[in-house]
Design a protein around this motif. Structure first.
Motif, PDB file in Angstrom:
ATOM      1  N   ALA A 139       0.833  -1.202   0.000  1.00 10.31           N
ATOM      2  CA  ALA A 139       0.000   0.000   0.000  1.00 10.31           C
ATOM      3  C   ALA A 139       0.867   1.251   0.000  1.00 10.31           C
ATOM      4  O   ALA A 139       0.570   2.227  -0.702  1.00 10.31           O
ATOM      5  CB  ALA A 139      -0.923  -0.005   1.219  1.00 10.31           C
ATOM      6  N   ALA A 140       1.939   1.225   0.786  1.00 11.65           N
ATOM      7  CA  ALA A 140       2.844   2.371   0.824  1.00 11.65           C
ATOM      8  C   ALA A 140       3.500   2.587  -0.533  1.00 11.65           C
ATOM      9  O   ALA A 140       3.593   3.720  -1.026  1.00 11.65           O
ATOM     10  CB  ALA A 140       3.895   2.166   1.905  1.00 11.65           C
ATOM     11  N   LEU A 141       3.958   1.529  -1.155  1.00  8.67           N
ATOM     12  CA  LEU A 141       4.600   1.651  -2.464  1.00  8.67           C
ATOM     13  C   LEU A 141       3.634   2.209  -3.498  1.00  8.67           C
ATOM     14  O   LEU A 141       4.020   3.019  -4.360  1.00  8.67           O
ATOM     15  CB  LEU A 141       5.127   0.286  -2.917  1.00  8.67           C
ATOM     16  CG  LEU A 141       6.358  -0.248  -2.184  1.00  8.67           C
ATOM     17  CD1 LEU A 141       6.615  -1.701  -2.562  1.00  8.67           C
ATOM     18  CD2 LEU A 141       7.583   0.610  -2.490  1.00  8.67           C
ATOM     19  N   ALA A 142       2.370   1.813  -3.422  1.00  7.95           N
ATOM     20  CA  ALA A 142       1.380   2.286  -4.393  1.00  7.95           C
ATOM     21  C   ALA A 142       1.128   3.784  -4.269  1.00  7.95           C
ATOM     22  O   ALA A 142       0.744   4.432  -5.247  1.00  7.95           O
ATOM     23  CB  ALA A 142       0.065   1.524  -4.205  1.00  7.95           C
ATOM     24  N   MET A 143       1.345   4.331  -3.083  1.00  5.97           N
ATOM     25  CA  MET A 143       1.137   5.772  -2.879  1.00  5.97           C
ATOM     26  C   MET A 143       2.292   6.613  -3.412  1.00  5.97           C
ATOM     27  O   MET A 143       2.153   7.816  -3.559  1.00  5.97           O
ATOM     28  CB  MET A 143       0.944   6.051  -1.380  1.00  5.97           C
ATOM     29  CG  MET A 143      -0.298   5.426  -0.793  1.00  5.97           C
ATOM     30  SD  MET A 143      -0.429   5.790   0.993  1.00  5.97           S
ATOM     31  CE  MET A 143      -1.583   4.520   1.505  1.00  5.97           C
ATOM     32  N   LYS A 144       3.449   5.980  -3.658  1.00  3.59           N
ATOM     33  CA  LYS A 144       4.642   6.656  -4.178  1.00  3.59           C
ATOM     34  C   LYS A 144       4.999   7.906  -3.364  1.00  3.59           C
ATOM     35  O   LYS A 144       5.098   9.025  -3.908  1.00  3.59           O
ATOM     36  CB  LYS A 144       4.466   7.016  -5.660  1.00  3.59           C
ATOM     37  CG  LYS A 144       4.278   5.783  -6.550  1.00  3.59           C
ATOM     38  CD  LYS A 144       4.284   6.151  -8.004  1.00  3.59           C
ATOM     39  CE  LYS A 144       4.095   4.908  -8.875  1.00  3.59           C
ATOM     40  NZ  LYS A 144       5.159   3.877  -8.645  1.00  3.59           N
TER      41      LYS A 144
END
Length: 264
Positions: free
Chosen positions: A67-72
């Protein structure tokens, strides 16, 4: 301003236990850091906090890291593994290898990353002979990973101030409000930013407790905190089983907190 978005990932340490807002929800060091970043960046700043109490390292990696990676985001704080060292299933080789892999993924995606060497809490808890070497191993791996990937390391273990029981809540495991403020100040210092000097002030050590009073306090602590923790372990439950992240997506931070984020 370098960081216009920040995602906090982890367990109860990052969720903010036991630093309560007036409504009973938890603030903690990550919210305090976010207020400082927001004050610097302005209205475009966005903040998410995905941390949930009781989460083990595999839980954090499976649920929060994607989820964190998807938020960039521009900035990620990653603190996990503290719950794992307390469990009999702890596998140091697996955790160390996966820790390095996860931080590498976060850095490869372009985010600046903040990591923590955990403070020494074992002086106030049972099981020191078993747990303390595990904490030392995890802290060593965190330091090596931070150096290898160019992450910002916040070394709480090297700060003897955390031996002061006033920086810890009554459960002896989570930080008090004063403890969270100190962590926030150290994170901001690691990022090259300032904070209110009061965040780094430490309450005086309490007076020595008479032996009988200390043992009475130990028994009270065991009944209120240790016994429920053991029961959850035996039943395969976690304190965070029914909880969702307090800030599940990047969103503006409304600066209504009475704590001055900018200092001075």
């Amino acid at each position: 301003m370098r960081w216009r978005s920040y995602v906090a990932v982890g367990d109860s340490f990052t969720e903010g236990l036991d630093d309560a807002y007036p409504d009973g929800s938890f603030r903690g060091w990550a919210d305090l850091v976010a207020t400082r970043l927001a004050a610097e960046a302005g209205p475009d700043f966005r903040y998410a906090n995905l941390a949930i109490r009781g989460r083990t390292f595999p839980n954090v990696v499976a649920e929060q890291v994607p989820a964190a990676l998807a938020m960039k985001p521009d900035l990620v704080s990653f603190a996990a593994g503290g719950n794992d060292v307390l469990r009999r299933t702890f596998d140091p080789d697996d955790l160390v290898g996966r820790f390095d892999e996860v931080v590498g993924r976060l850095r490869a995606d372009g985010a600046d990353v903040v990591l923590f060497r955990f403070a020494d809490v074992m002086a106030r808890l049972p099981g020191q002979r078993l747990i303390a070497p595990r904490v030392a191993l995890l802290n060593r791996a965190v330091g090596e990973t931070a150096e290898r990937h160019g992450a910002t390391l916040v070394d709480l273990y090297a700060d003897d101030t955390y031996l002061n029981p006033m920086l810890w809540s009554t459960d002896r495991l989570h930080l008090s409000p004063a403890g969270h403020r100190r962590v926030a100040g150290q994170v901001l210092a690691g990022l090259g930013l300032g904070c209110d000097e009061e965040w780094l002030l430490v309450p005086p050590n309490p007076a020595p407790t008479p032996w009988l009073s200390a043992r009475t306090a130990d028994l009270r602590w065991a009944g209120q905190h240790l016994a429920p923790w053991i029961k959850r372990r035996l039943t395969g439950r976690s304190s965070g089983d029914t909880l969702a992240p307090k800030r599940p997506s990047l969103a503006p931070l409304i600066l209504t907190d009475p704590v001055d984020p900018a200092g001075g």
